[in-house]
Write an enzyme that holds these catalytic residues in place. Structure first.
Site, PDB file in Angstrom:
ATOM      1  N   ASP A  47     -23.167  54.539 -25.399  1.00 60.94           N
ATOM      2  CA  ASP A  47     -23.415  55.970 -25.598  1.00 60.94           C
ATOM      3  C   ASP A  47     -23.106  56.741 -24.315  1.00 60.94           C
ATOM      4  O   ASP A  47     -23.187  57.972 -24.279  1.00 60.94           O
ATOM      5  CB  ASP A  47     -24.823  56.249 -26.124  1.00 60.94           C
ATOM      6  CG  ASP A  47     -25.919  55.684 -25.244  1.00 60.94           C
ATOM      7  OD1 ASP A  47     -25.593  55.153 -24.162  1.00 60.94           O
ATOM      8  OD2 ASP A  47     -27.099  55.776 -25.638  1.00 60.94           O
ATOM      9  N   ASP A  86     -23.627  50.730 -29.231  1.00 65.76           N
ATOM     10  CA  ASP A  86     -24.925  51.279 -28.844  1.00 65.76           C
ATOM     11  C   ASP A  86     -25.550  51.991 -30.027  1.00 65.76           C
ATOM     12  O   ASP A  86     -24.876  52.749 -30.739  1.00 65.76           O
ATOM     13  CB  ASP A  86     -24.722  52.318 -27.722  1.00 65.76           C
ATOM     14  CG  ASP A  86     -25.330  51.873 -26.414  1.00 65.76           C
ATOM     15  OD1 ASP A  86     -26.241  51.018 -26.422  1.00 65.76           O
ATOM     16  OD2 ASP A  86     -24.877  52.381 -25.370  1.00 65.76           O
ATOM     17  N   LYS A 116     -26.842  47.473 -29.673  1.00 62.43           N
ATOM     18  CA  LYS A 116     -27.700  47.462 -28.464  1.00 62.43           C
ATOM     19  C   LYS A 116     -28.772  48.539 -28.607  1.00 62.43           C
ATOM     20  O   LYS A 116     -28.469  49.645 -29.077  1.00 62.43           O
ATOM     21  CB  LYS A 116     -26.854  47.703 -27.212  1.00 62.43           C
ATOM     22  CG  LYS A 116     -27.679  47.760 -25.911  1.00 62.43           C
ATOM     23  CD  LYS A 116     -26.827  47.607 -24.671  1.00 62.43           C
ATOM     24  CE  LYS A 116     -26.112  48.845 -24.230  1.00 62.43           C
ATOM     25  NZ  LYS A 116     -26.999  49.992 -23.906  1.00 62.43           N
ATOM     26  N   GLU A 118     -32.195  50.359 -26.523  1.00 66.17           N
ATOM     27  CA  GLU A 118     -32.862  50.520 -25.230  1.00 66.17           C
ATOM     28  C   GLU A 118     -34.377  50.424 -25.368  1.00 66.17           C
ATOM     29  O   GLU A 118     -34.947  50.936 -26.330  1.00 66.17           O
ATOM     30  CB  GLU A 118     -32.539  51.903 -24.639  1.00 66.17           C
ATOM     31  CG  GLU A 118     -31.141  52.001 -24.108  1.00 66.17           C
ATOM     32  CD  GLU A 118     -30.852  53.349 -23.456  1.00 66.17           C
ATOM     33  OE1 GLU A 118     -31.791  54.124 -23.160  1.00 66.17           O
ATOM     34  OE2 GLU A 118     -29.662  53.625 -23.244  1.00 66.17           O
ATOM     35  N   GLU A 184     -30.396  47.309 -16.400  1.00 60.35           N
ATOM     36  CA  GLU A 184     -29.740  48.407 -15.669  1.00 60.35           C
ATOM     37  C   GLU A 184     -30.600  48.836 -14.479  1.00 60.35           C
ATOM     38  O   GLU A 184     -31.772  49.212 -14.646  1.00 60.35           O
ATOM     39  CB  GLU A 184     -29.494  49.604 -16.615  1.00 60.35           C
ATOM     40  CG  GLU A 184     -28.815  50.756 -15.891  1.00 60.35           C
ATOM     41  CD  GLU A 184     -28.176  51.783 -16.822  1.00 60.35           C
ATOM     42  OE1 GLU A 184     -28.155  51.576 -18.055  1.00 60.35           O
ATOM     43  OE2 GLU A 184     -27.676  52.797 -16.290  1.00 60.35           O
TER      44      GLU A 184
HETATM   45  O1  KIV Z   1     -23.786  53.282 -22.584  1.00 54.82           O
HETATM   46  C1  KIV Z   1     -23.400  52.455 -21.738  1.00 54.82           C
HETATM   47  O2  KIV Z   1     -22.277  52.510 -21.217  1.00 54.82           O
HETATM   48  C2  KIV Z   1     -24.323  51.402 -21.362  1.00 54.82           C
HETATM   49  C3  KIV Z   1     -23.942  50.543 -20.209  1.00 54.82           C
HETATM   50  C4  KIV Z   1     -24.182  51.292 -18.957  1.00 54.82           C
HETATM   51  C5  KIV Z   1     -24.629  49.241 -20.222  1.00 54.82           C
HETATM   52  O3  KIV Z   1     -25.347  51.269 -21.933  1.00 54.82           O
END
Ligand code: KIV
Length: 276
Positions: A47, A86, A116, A118, A184
């Site tokens: 994202d 994401d 993914k 968070e 991160e």
């Molecule tokens: O959105 C993204 O690019 C990420 C990376 C920084 C891991 O989540």
């Protein structure tokens, strides 16, 4: 026969074999083709596209439709890297059914192999996605989707309490079924401890050398940032793509104005045969 698609099982084997995992973001056809040609194990439709592609200031501006759209393009471009999409802000914090609808959109409409999410409070959503057969990458440490809650992008895990919390969160995500965890901006020693404590791989960004893999944003790797932003200390730019591109574009403009382009070799004149 060509190389086969990277699998979650292979990523776990890479961890056991201490073979570092290389992950990078990609958002469009050319960046995805280049990622594949570079040998990336995983491409992430992050994202971060909010900032590096769309010109927003925060990842929370990205919608599910945006990620589906970009995932579809990347999926068209790559054969071997695992494709991770994401889950945008707000798409995995409601009911399990709602989360599953969004996961299904990313897999079915986008072509993602994994998603993914968070945070540490998303174990229910992780379980829901895993239940329908979709692997989930966790994401701990700095969580850009909740940057306002944390008050900025600060290195995580500095105090004993924070370090302990991060370790617990990582173990909880593993227990919920996550197949890997992005760390991160976590202090290097805490990232190492988490990596050693987990059976699943950790992929670090700004979290030191002891993670099982590393991830960076495509634009950061190649130096494709046309505006002078504050440099990120954890990023290594391997090229100055924006400078190369700006120079080429300037040269084009100059050639058009001077009449140097197009030259006769760029124009189509009928052949002698065609003239007859
Ligand atoms: O959105 C993204 O690019 C990420 C990376 C920084 C891991 O989540």
């Amino acid at each position: 026969m060509g190389e086969r698609r990277k699998t979650i099982k292979q990523l776990a084997q890479m961890k056991r074999a201490a073979q570092p995992i290389a992950m990078m973001t990609a958002y469009d056809y050319p960046s995805a083709v280049l990622a594949e040609q570079a040998g990336a194990d995983i491409v992430l439709i992050g994202d971060s596209l909010a900032q590096v592609v769309q010109g927003h200031t925060a990842t929370s501006s990205v919608t599910l439709d945006d990620v589906v759209y970009h995932t579809r393009i990347v999926a068209r471009a790559v054969r071997t890297p695992l494709i991770v999409a994401d889950m945008p802000f707000g798409t995995y914090h409601g009911s399990d059914d709602r989360t599953i609808d969004h996961v299904v959109a990313l897999v079915q409409d986008g072509g993602a192999h994994a998603v993914k999410m968070e945070g540490a409070d998303v174990c229910g959503a992780v379980r829901a996605a895993v239940r329908v057969g979709v692997p989930v990458f966790g994401h701990l440490g700095v969580q850009p989707q909740s940057v306002h809650r944390h008050g900025g992008y600060f290195v995580q895990g500095k105090t004993v309490h924070d370090a302990e919390q991060l370790r617990e969160d990582a173990l909880r995500l593993q227990e919920a079924g996550a197949c890997a965890i992005v760390l991160e901006l976590v202090t290097a020693h805490v990232a190492q401890e988490i990596t050693e404590a987990l059976d699943i791989p950790t992929i670090g960004i700004g979290s030191g050398a002891c993670c099982d893999g590393q991830v960076l944003v495509f634009h950061d790797i190649v130096g494709y940032d046309p505006l002078p932003h504050r440099p990120k200390s954890f990023v290594k730019a391997y090229a100055a793509a924006a400078d190369v591109m700006r120079d080429a574009l300037k040269q084009f403009v100059q050639d058009v104005r001077s009449g140097a382009f197009p030259s006769p070799s760029h124009a189509h004149a009928p052949s002698e045969e065609e003239k007859r």
